[in-house]
Motif scaffolding. Sequence first.
Motif: not given
Length: 300
Positions: A170, A279, A283
């Motif tokens: 992506s 994760v 961000t």
Amino acid sequence: MPALIIDGSAISKSILAEIKAEVAAIKAEKNEVPGLVTILVGSNSASVSYVTLKVKTALDMGYKEVQENLAADVSEADLLAMVDRYNKDPSIHGILVQLPLPRHIDEKKVIYAIDPDKDVDGFHPVNIGRLLLGGDEAKFPPCTPAGIQELILRSGVRISGAEVVVVGRSNIVGKPIANMLLQKGPGANATVTVVHTGTVDLAGHCRRADILIVAAGVPGLVKPEWIKPGACVIDVGVNRVGEKISEKTGKTVAILRGDVDFDAAKEIAGSITPVPGGVGPMTIAMLMKNTLSSFKMHAS
Ligand code: NAP
């Protein structure tokens, strides 16, 4: 031996503490702070909760935070005019438009309208180009890939020379992280393979990986037998697989699973990120880092 669990929540907290201290020092010296505007269109519940967390974190960092909540039927022209206003506002260093946008608005047009020097999400094609060029050119690495790289580095895993396999291509995860890790320079210099739905023998590629990064959005896609013993496994996937009642709040919350079968994989991997708590928290930390970088860039 069970894997080291890479604690994204703890690592993100320590990065945010570093940023907060730096912002306090800048404020004491210059009486200036980084400015971030978060633009939310409509009231999609996931978007509202992401924006709420971003706003809360920015305020905690000591940033000037402007929250713009626009109605779901706002016109594309009005949204573009707002972006333009903040492009010209010297007290704002980061512009974040929460995606996805309602169907009547061309997302690409809005991303392209953001001044690349305030594009702290790193989605503008100029910043994607800068990322590809690497080195000093890379101004704002997209936040999730930047968080992945930071997690690997802070858990002591050597990236230089490693065989990295990225599952997914992506524009927001797979392509940028693959490009970041193949750069010639510190925190990179890996040999990178990107796999996707067109790949023959997905398992075979994964088995070669010293560092396996999985961003497919398919719960449990990566089986334990696909993992090289001792590998570092970064599971980016966040998949809602059901609901439960939270013990803390008594409210209904989503049950989240990653793209890797965590319980079995942790017996084989050398280190692994959990979902949630891997994760995800990184961000926002990287968004704060990009906003501070933008402030410094504009100041100089
Ligand atoms: P995306 O745009 O849907 O892309 C998924 C990629 O995975 C595509 O390249 C697709 O291949 C590949 N893929 C899907 N199924 C596959 C399969 N069975 N075998 C091989 N490749 C497969 O997803 P994304 O936006 O990158 O997000 C991926 C996951 O990460 C999602 O669960 C998302 O929620 C999560 N995510 C988390 C964060 C965070 O924690 N902060 C941020 C972003 C995303 P093709 O290109 O061939 O279709």
